[in-house]
Design a protein around this motif. Structure first.
Motif, PDB file in Angstrom:
ATOM      1  N   PHE A  34       0.829  -1.207   0.000  1.00 17.92           N
ATOM      2  CA  PHE A  34       0.000   0.000   0.000  1.00 17.92           C
ATOM      3  C   PHE A  34       0.863   1.256   0.000  1.00 17.92           C
ATOM      4  CE2 PHE A  34      -1.552   3.257   2.985  1.00 17.92           C
ATOM      5  CZ  PHE A  34      -2.564   3.793   2.218  1.00 17.92           C
ATOM      6  N   ARG A  38       0.934   3.980  -2.990  1.00 24.76           N
ATOM      7  CA  ARG A  38       0.239   5.247  -2.737  1.00 24.76           C
ATOM      8  C   ARG A  38       1.146   6.285  -2.090  1.00 24.76           C
ATOM      9  NH1 ARG A  38      -3.771   4.217  -6.141  1.00 24.76           N
ATOM     10  NH2 ARG A  38      -4.646   2.145  -5.723  1.00 24.76           N
ATOM     11  N   ARG A 335      -8.547   6.123  -1.699  1.00 25.72           N
ATOM     12  CA  ARG A 335      -8.227   5.843  -3.104  1.00 25.72           C
ATOM     13  C   ARG A 335      -7.908   4.369  -3.308  1.00 25.72           C
ATOM     14  NH1 ARG A 335      -8.896   5.642  -8.102  1.00 25.72           N
ATOM     15  NH2 ARG A 335      -7.141   6.012  -9.494  1.00 25.72           N
ATOM     16  N   HIS A 336      -7.198   3.784  -2.346  1.00 26.84           N
ATOM     17  CA  HIS A 336      -6.800   2.388  -2.470  1.00 26.84           C
ATOM     18  C   HIS A 336      -8.014   1.462  -2.391  1.00 26.84           C
ATOM     19  CE1 HIS A 336      -3.546  -0.517  -2.549  1.00 26.84           C
ATOM     20  NE2 HIS A 336      -4.174  -1.236  -1.614  1.00 26.84           N
ATOM     21  N   ASP A 339     -10.218   1.977  -5.484  1.00 21.65           N
ATOM     22  CA  ASP A 339      -9.555   1.782  -6.773  1.00 21.65           C
ATOM     23  C   ASP A 339      -9.885   0.397  -7.313  1.00 21.65           C
ATOM     24  OD1 ASP A 339      -8.007   1.924  -8.979  1.00 21.65           O
ATOM     25  OD2 ASP A 339      -6.086   2.181  -7.958  1.00 21.65           O
TER      26      ASP A 339
END
Length: 585
Positions: A34, A38, A335-336, A339
């Motif tokens: 992660f 990111r 966002r992760h 996504d």
């Protein structure tokens, strides 16, 4: 490209099943992944907060704070508990007196702050504005109500205008001072903030002096009121004493009752004692008026501050970094989680149950040191000159294992255009031919025949012609090496070759091709751009689905896999192309 697969050896090994409940436990590897994926979000957000904090620190006007300390002498009596309670109440009252408008106004007038444009017209700081907003206070005059009443700035009298300016100066100074008790002691501290060190010292010292003067004036006023009352009481006592003495004198000259005489004598003595005591108290009260003594005295005058008190650069920068890091992590997590793009092999493997998923990393150079490109037919190049992408050998080894299970005719189809399916089909064919297997590479991508344009741009016959006349395969299939042939697309008219092959009424038969070739790779148009994959996939021994790392959606990929399975195609595996190099470390 480099490759990273989730299997070992050349035989496909099924992936581990997902954890019960549909969610696998969070591991250190997941957290590291992660952060590596990111980190730019976190860094950009933190940098943005630091930039805002740095801008504020550089542009904010510095503020200096000076403090004066005074000791209070509480005038209390009673038991110890009563004295402690009374002392706290007394000091709290003194703190409010030090914050009073009389003390602050006296400081404004003594230092001439109401005539200083830099002080009266200064803009309140962001901290002061927030404080005033929370407390419902505004340092700006209410000009709207004045104008509504017909007494706006243009119509105000000079005296009213002076009062308005002074009130504004008092309100401004109230936001710049602080009065507090030092611990549980009888010492109070008066602090003042200003734009210059000397002004802060002047304001703090003047506030202390004005407070002492206010304290003295209050005590003198109280003594004066007490003295006036005592004067009236002394006059009453004097008249009473004169009456008692007169009665005693009259009775003494002609005494008739000794008990009455004793009573009059006692009353006269009591009147005289009360009168004398009251007279003494009146004298003391007049002395307190003439020589008043304050309940406070200065023990430490303000000194020039050596450094600014606000803005606190280090604290602001550290706070901005912490907040930026937290906000960046939160945004990166959002966002992760949201996504849906493919970034890890297990996203496809766990959702679709494919036997293998391969990662291919982008590489701009081939193993001979030149940019990868398609080789035109008839160059006479040796197999070693073919641009083999580094790491493709692992994927090729898996395909060899599939061939041993009679998976000879393999189609390569991308979910979206630009995923590199043509490149992968070419590389698999090259590696297969280098291993000694007789290999045929067929271009069936009618939407974008990049293989035909790069390898055989001038070919006159191709797959379209072979479908009408099977004997043309001998001339249409161009030999690239001794073990590799390429069948270009040809000129497509109304119906694409893939759809024609699905009808099973053409002159080209995959069964016949299997007799001549050990491996056949077919480049098919992207699924989202053409229906060719649905048509031809059931006629093949298997299909490899190609996705693009960070671009192809997992939802689109699963829809392609489910659609191809529904029409009877066997999905051999998936390839995640264009993966960054860090995915393989």
């Amino acid at each position: 490209m480099t490759s990273s697969t989730i299997f070992s050896g050349v035989s496909p090994i099924p992936l581990a099943a997902a954890a019960p409940g549909g969610n696998s436990p969070l591991t250190l590897r997941d957290m590291i992944f992660f952060l590596r994926m990111r980190w730019l979000w976190i860094l950009a957000t933190t940098f943005a907060f630091l930039a805002m904090a740095g801008t504020y620190v550089l542009t904010a006007e510095p503020t200096f704070v000076a403090s004066t300390q005074l000791v209070i002498f509480p005038q209390v009596s009673g038991s110890e508990a009563q004295r402690a309670f009374a002392e706290d109440a007394f000091i709290e009252g003194q703190l409010e007196i030090a914050r009073s408008s009389d003390v602050v106004g006296g400081t404004v007038r003594a230092l001439g702050l109401d005539t200083d444009p830099d002080f009266v017209d200064q803009t309140p700081s962001l901290q002061d504005r927030a404080k005033n907003w929370l407390m419902g206070i505004s340092s700006e005059p209410d000009t709207e109500s004045q104008e509504a009443a017909g007494t706006g700035p243009r119509e105000a009298q000079p005296h009213a205008e002076d009062e308005r300016i002074q009130d504004r100066a008092v309100a401004t100074l109230l936001n710049m001072i602080g009065v507090r008790r030092v611990g549980s002691s009888t010492i109070i501290e008066i602090s003042a903030a200003a734009s210059t060190p000397q002004r802060a010292v002047d304001i703090a010292d003047m506030l202390a002096r004005q407070y002492i003067q206010k304290n003295i004036a209050m005590k003198a006023n109280a003594s004066r009121q007490y003295s006036e009352w005592l004067e009236r009481f002394v006059s009453e006592q004097q008249r009473g004493l004169a009456e008692a003495a007169s009665a005693l004198a009259s009775f003494t000259s002609n005494p008739r009752d000794q008990f009455k005489l004793a009573e009059l004598q006692s009353a006269t003595d009591a009147r005289r004692s009360l009168y004398e005591n009251t007279l003494n108290q009146l004298t003391e009260a007049r002395q307190r008026i003439t020589y008043p003594v304050s309940d406070a005295t200065i023990v430490s005058r303000a000194t020039l501050p050596l450094s600014k008190a606000r803005p606190r650069s280090t604290l602001i920068i550290a706070f901005a970094a912490a907040v930026g890091l937290g906000v960046g992590l939160a945004l990166a997590m959002i966002r992760h989680v949201g996504d849906r793009r493919i970034i890890r092999p297990h996203q496809i493997a766990e959702a679709s149950g494919l036997p293998f998923v391969t990662l291919l990393a982008t590489s701009r150079r081939t193993r001979i040191g030149h940019p990868a490109r398609f080789l035109p037919a008839g160059t006479g190049s040796s197999p070693a000159a073919y641009p083999v992408i580094p790491g493709m050998a692992e994927l090729s080894a898996t395909v060899v294992g599939l061939r041993r299970k009679r998976r000879v005719v393999i189609g390569i189809v991308a979910v979206d255009p630009g995923s590199g399916a043509s490149t992968i089909a070419r590389e698999l064919a090259v590696l297969s031919s280098i291993s000694g297997a007789h290999t045929l590479l067929i271009d069936a991508a009618a939407q974008k025949s990049s293989l035909s344009k790069s390898i055989a741009p001038h070919s006159s016959t191709g797959l379209v012609d072979v479908l009408d006349n099977g004997e043309l395969i001998q001339t249409a299939a161009l030999p690239l090496t001794a073990t590799l042939k390429f069948l270009p697309l040809g000129k497509v008219e109304a119906v694409t070759p893939a759809i024609r092959l699905s009808s099973r009424r053409t002159q080209l038969s995959f069964a016949d091709l299997k007799k001549e070739f050990d491996a056949i790779f077919i480049d098919i148009s992207a699924f989202s751009a053409s229906p060719d994959a649905n048509a031809i996939a059931p006629e093949l021994d298997g299909v490899l689905v190609v996705t693009s790392h960070g671009r192809t959606s997992i939802d689109d990929t699963l829809r392609v896999i489910d659609t191809l399975r529904n029409v009877g195609a066997e999905i051999l595996g998936a390839v995640i192309n264009h993966a960054p190099e860090r995915m393989h470390s």
